[in-house]
Design a protein around this motif. Structure first.
Motif, PDB file in Angstrom:
ATOM      1  N   ARG A 193      -3.165  20.662  10.086  1.00 37.77           N
ATOM      2  CA  ARG A 193      -2.414  19.428   9.829  1.00 37.77           C
ATOM      3  C   ARG A 193      -3.279  18.410   9.098  1.00 37.77           C
ATOM      4  O   ARG A 193      -4.508  18.438   9.162  1.00 37.77           O
ATOM      5  CB  ARG A 193      -1.923  18.828  11.151  1.00 37.77           C
ATOM      6  N   THR A 219       1.036  23.379   7.954  1.00 39.93           N
ATOM      7  CA  THR A 219       0.511  22.053   7.636  1.00 39.93           C
ATOM      8  C   THR A 219       1.621  21.101   7.200  1.00 39.93           C
ATOM      9  O   THR A 219       2.679  21.517   6.733  1.00 39.93           O
ATOM     10  CB  THR A 219      -0.555  22.142   6.523  1.00 39.93           C
ATOM     11  N   ASN A 220       1.328  19.822   7.341  1.00 38.96           N
ATOM     12  CA  ASN A 220       2.208  18.750   6.858  1.00 38.96           C
ATOM     13  C   ASN A 220       1.602  18.055   5.650  1.00 38.96           C
ATOM     14  O   ASN A 220       2.144  17.057   5.172  1.00 38.96           O
ATOM     15  CB  ASN A 220       2.416  17.712   7.963  1.00 38.96           C
ATOM     16  N   ASP A 221       0.482  18.570   5.147  1.00 39.67           N
ATOM     17  CA  ASP A 221      -0.313  17.876   4.127  1.00 39.67           C
ATOM     18  C   ASP A 221      -0.205  18.581   2.780  1.00 39.67           C
ATOM     19  O   ASP A 221      -0.450  19.788   2.682  1.00 39.67           O
ATOM     20  CB  ASP A 221      -1.784  17.842   4.583  1.00 39.67           C
ATOM     21  N   SER A 227       3.107  17.068  14.089  1.00 43.75           N
ATOM     22  CA  SER A 227       1.818  16.927  13.399  1.00 43.75           C
ATOM     23  C   SER A 227       0.992  15.756  13.911  1.00 43.75           C
ATOM     24  O   SER A 227       0.039  15.327  13.252  1.00 43.75           O
ATOM     25  CB  SER A 227       2.058  16.758  11.889  1.00 43.75           C
ATOM     26  N   ASP A 233       5.828  24.699   6.337  1.00 38.58           N
ATOM     27  CA  ASP A 233       5.928  23.237   6.260  1.00 38.58           C
ATOM     28  C   ASP A 233       6.149  22.682   7.658  1.00 38.58           C
ATOM     29  O   ASP A 233       7.257  22.761   8.206  1.00 38.58           O
ATOM     30  CB  ASP A 233       7.081  22.824   5.347  1.00 38.58           C
ATOM     31  N   ARG A 234       5.087  22.112   8.208  1.00 41.71           N
ATOM     32  CA  ARG A 234       5.193  21.589   9.573  1.00 41.71           C
ATOM     33  C   ARG A 234       5.772  20.172   9.559  1.00 41.71           C
ATOM     34  O   ARG A 234       5.263  19.298   8.839  1.00 41.71           O
ATOM     35  CB  ARG A 234       3.814  21.561  10.238  1.00 41.71           C
ATOM     36  N   PRO A 235       6.806  19.910  10.320  1.00 43.98           N
ATOM     37  CA  PRO A 235       7.396  18.564  10.339  1.00 43.98           C
ATOM     38  C   PRO A 235       6.441  17.544  10.967  1.00 43.98           C
ATOM     39  O   PRO A 235       5.569  17.899  11.767  1.00 43.98           O
ATOM     40  CB  PRO A 235       8.661  18.741  11.180  1.00 43.98           C
ATOM     41  N   GLU A 236       6.633  16.286  10.606  1.00 40.88           N
ATOM     42  CA  GLU A 236       5.736  15.237  11.090  1.00 40.88           C
ATOM     43  C   GLU A 236       5.769  15.115  12.613  1.00 40.88           C
ATOM     44  O   GLU A 236       4.755  14.778  13.229  1.00 40.88           O
ATOM     45  CB  GLU A 236       6.096  13.900  10.440  1.00 40.88           C
TER      46      GLU A 236
END
Length: 225
Positions: free
Chosen positions: A10, A51-53, A75, A69-72
């Protein structure tokens, strides 16, 4: 049945900014784990970075990893690794994934044969998980009411006579995907796999940690290549 590697990376680290994409040696930190997974392609069928980055996504893709795509909301600084793994499995949606190998980017250096040896131990067992540990050789104690109380030794006892205690070093985790979906990375019947190697002392969270990793990388890898 498949075995996949998931690397949770993240963005938004507080104590060491942009930690996962800082260059250790000539490559970003998280890339060490990607390359380690690629070097074990006889075990690992696919490599995912959660990751969210955006910068992390770009780097991971350049080195051949697939992106989750990791949601906020998954994260945050205090969000456990487990939820990132559960989300990744949900997104992948492949019922043939049997085993998940967790490679943390903050443990970038691993003994070359570690995964091969650990996975073979896991494969022939009846366990749902395996994780790496290292023996602790320190004299530990508690401070209570301004007084030190020894925990794992008696005052005057030699260090070499300490009762064997071990710490979870973070180098490697192997878990059944089913176990992760049920809410665990380490099971009750998990195998603790002992690693006695200087790389087990690396867990990057601060600049001092990073500097130590850089020192070991230069000394044990660059100078010996």
């Amino acid at each position: 049945m498949k075995t996949i590697a998931i690397i949770p990376a993240r963005g938004g680290s507080k104590r060491l900014l942009n930690k996962n994409i800082l260059k250790l040696g000539a490559i970003p930190l998280l890339v060490h784990s990607i390359l380690y997974a690629k070097a074990n392609s006889n075990i690992i069928d696919a490599i995912y970075v959660s990751t969210n980055d955006e910068a992390t996504k770009k780097i991971a893709q350049e080195y051949g990893a697939k992106i989750i795509d990791r949601p906020e909301y998954l994260s945050g600084e205090f969000e456990p690794t487990l939820t990132a793994l559960q989300h990744a499995l949900e997104v992948i949606g492949d019922s043939t994934v049997e085993n998940v190998i967790l490679l943390q980017p903050t443990n970038p250096l691993r003994p070359e044969n570690l995964l091969h040896e650990a996975f073979e131990r896991y494969r022939i067992s009846d366990s749902d998980s395996l994780f790496t540990v290292t023996r602790n050789h320190q004299k530990l104690g508690r401070i209570t009411n301004n007084s030190f109380e020894p925990y794992n030794y008696a005052i005057g006892q030699r260090s070499q006579d300490l009762e064997p205690l071990y710490f979870e070093n973070g180098l490697l985790y192997i878990s059944k995907s089913r176990l992760i979906r049920e809410g665990k990375i380490i099971s009750e019947n998990s195998i603790p796999y002992v690693v006695n190697h200087i790389f087990a002392s690396i867990d990057i969270d601060t600049q001092d940690d990073f500097d130590y990793a850089e020192y070991l990388y230069q000394k044990l890898i660059t100078y010996n290549s």
